[in-house]
Design a protein around this motif. Structure first.
Motif, PDB file in Angstrom:
ATOM      1  N   ILE A 116       0.859  -1.182   0.000  1.00 28.58           N
ATOM      2  CA  ILE A 116       0.000   0.000   0.000  1.00 28.58           C
ATOM      3  C   ILE A 116       0.898   1.235   0.000  1.00 28.58           C
ATOM      4  O   ILE A 116       1.762   1.379   0.867  1.00 28.58           O
ATOM      5  N   CYS A 117       0.691   2.128  -0.984  1.00 29.05           N
ATOM      6  CA  CYS A 117       1.557   3.296  -1.151  1.00 29.05           C
ATOM      7  C   CYS A 117       0.731   4.577  -1.257  1.00 29.05           C
ATOM      8  O   CYS A 117      -0.457   4.536  -1.572  1.00 29.05           O
ATOM      9  N   GLN A 118       1.396   5.713  -1.040  1.00 27.27           N
ATOM     10  CA  GLN A 118       0.762   6.987  -1.334  1.00 27.27           C
ATOM     11  C   GLN A 118       0.338   7.010  -2.790  1.00 27.27           C
ATOM     12  O   GLN A 118       0.968   6.400  -3.647  1.00 27.27           O
ATOM     13  N   LYS A 119      -0.728   7.740  -3.096  1.00 31.12           N
ATOM     14  CA  LYS A 119      -1.380   7.630  -4.394  1.00 31.12           C
ATOM     15  C   LYS A 119      -0.542   8.105  -5.569  1.00 31.12           C
ATOM     16  O   LYS A 119      -0.860   7.807  -6.709  1.00 31.12           O
ATOM     17  N   ASP A 120       0.543   8.846  -5.334  1.00 39.16           N
ATOM     18  CA  ASP A 120       1.383   9.312  -6.439  1.00 39.16           C
ATOM     19  C   ASP A 120       2.755   8.644  -6.436  1.00 39.16           C
ATOM     20  O   ASP A 120       3.694   9.161  -7.022  1.00 39.16           O
ATOM     21  N   SER A 121       2.876   7.487  -5.778  1.00 40.97           N
ATOM     22  CA  SER A 121       4.188   6.864  -5.594  1.00 40.97           C
ATOM     23  C   SER A 121       4.648   6.020  -6.775  1.00 40.97           C
ATOM     24  O   SER A 121       5.847   5.928  -7.040  1.00 40.97           O
ATOM     25  N   PHE A 122       3.738   5.385  -7.492  1.00 47.25           N
ATOM     26  CA  PHE A 122       4.141   4.451  -8.544  1.00 47.25           C
ATOM     27  C   PHE A 122       4.875   5.171  -9.663  1.00 47.25           C
ATOM     28  O   PHE A 122       4.443   6.218 -10.145  1.00 47.25           O
ATOM     29  N   LEU A 123       6.016   4.585 -10.090  1.00 44.79           N
ATOM     30  CA  LEU A 123       6.793   5.128 -11.194  1.00 44.79           C
ATOM     31  C   LEU A 123       6.838   4.161 -12.362  1.00 44.79           C
ATOM     32  O   LEU A 123       6.479   4.514 -13.488  1.00 44.79           O
ATOM     33  N   ALA A 124       7.258   2.924 -12.123  1.00 44.52           N
ATOM     34  CA  ALA A 124       7.373   1.929 -13.190  1.00 44.52           C
ATOM     35  C   ALA A 124       7.379   0.546 -12.558  1.00 44.52           C
ATOM     36  O   ALA A 124       7.532   0.392 -11.341  1.00 44.52           O
TER      37      ALA A 124
END
Length: 280
Positions: A130-138
């Motif tokens: 579970i991550c902050q909503k803008d964390s995903f990069l690739a």
């Protein structure tokens, strides 16, 4: 507790022989980092729209609805995946990068804010993070990017950035970007940690996320830390970022408006958003 300088984590990794969901990568830079992913012929990676820095000419690009993990589900499956991304504030689309030539090819993705790019192998964390909503990069293709709602009423009403978060699922590598410095904490069963809601970068799904009030009335109104803290209860791992994007953008906007630095960050004098989230 482990704290890391900019660039923490395994800076490079070479694919293990015979492991299908493994990839080669290298993280470069310090305050503004990017990750280079090496692809074999026919191998693919997915990334946020606009995250690419450069690619070899043999790497083709395809823009798709959602994250690509449910493309076989027909139009409704694609639409549902895209809709989930909208709820987390992301684009309807992701980009798939596929190596269409021979030999090796590389593609690079950059973080949009000062901080670190963190490589995580999801199967080492129970297949879900579970991550902050803008964390995903690739990520390696096949990783699912969904949404995670906090189920508790108080958390949903006043959780700020902690209300709707990203849920990353799968077995392969995912690259997430966090702001500023990053601390990793391993919480034992029942162990609790209080964190500013915007500074909660990620946690395993065995960790319980709740809200507690930030002390007495005077502390809540004038303490500058917001009305609520995130209370994280173990067991599980927690990643904490020192510079959430909301805090960085708030300081920039305040300076642009001629207000300078707001030392009453998060207090009742800073507006309702600061009152709830503890960020400016």
């Amino acid at each position: 507790m482990t704290d890391y300088p900019a660039g923490f984590g395994e800076r490079s990794h070479h694919k293990a022989s015979g492991v299908a969901d493994d990839i080669d990568y290298e993280i470069k830079g310090h305050e503004l980092q990017f990750v280079e992913i090496e692809l074999d012929p026919g191998e693919s990676a997915i990334a946020e729209a606009g995250a690419m820095v450069w690619k070899d000419a043999t790497v083709g690009m395809t823009t798709i609805f959602g994250d690509g993990s449910a493309q076989a589900g027909g139009f409704m499956g694609k639409l549902l995946g895209a809709g989930k991304r909208l709820l987390t504030g992301e684009s309807l689309f992701t980009t798939v990068f596929t190596h269409n030539g021979g030999g090796k090819a590389r593609v690079a993705f950059g973080a949009p804010v000062p901080g670190v790019v963190v490589p995580l192998k999801l199967d080492q964390y129970g297949g879900r993070l579970i991550c902050q909503k803008d964390s995903f990069l690739a990520a390696a293709k096949g990783v699912s990017i969904g949404i995670h709602f906090q189920r508790k009423i108080m958390t949903g009403l006043f959780g700020g950035e902690g209300f709707i978060m990203q849920k990353l699922e799968g077995d392969g590598w995912v690259f997430v970007q966090f702001g500023g410095m990053v601390i990793e904490r391993e919480l034992k069963a029942g162990e609790q940690l209080h964190v500013d809601t915007g500074c909660v970068a990620a946690f395993t799904d065995t960790v319980d996320f709740d809200l507690i009030t930030a002390g007495g009335v005077k502390s809540m109104l004038f303490g500058g830390e917001g009305v609520f803290f995130a209370q994280l209860t173990g067991p599980g791992k927690v990643w904490i970022q020192s510079l959430p994007f909301s805090r960085l953008s708030g300081r920039i906007l305040a300076a642009a408006a001629g207000g300078g630095q707001n030392r009453g960050e998060g207090s009742v004098l800073g507006g309702l958003g600061d009152l709830i989230g503890g960020n400016n």
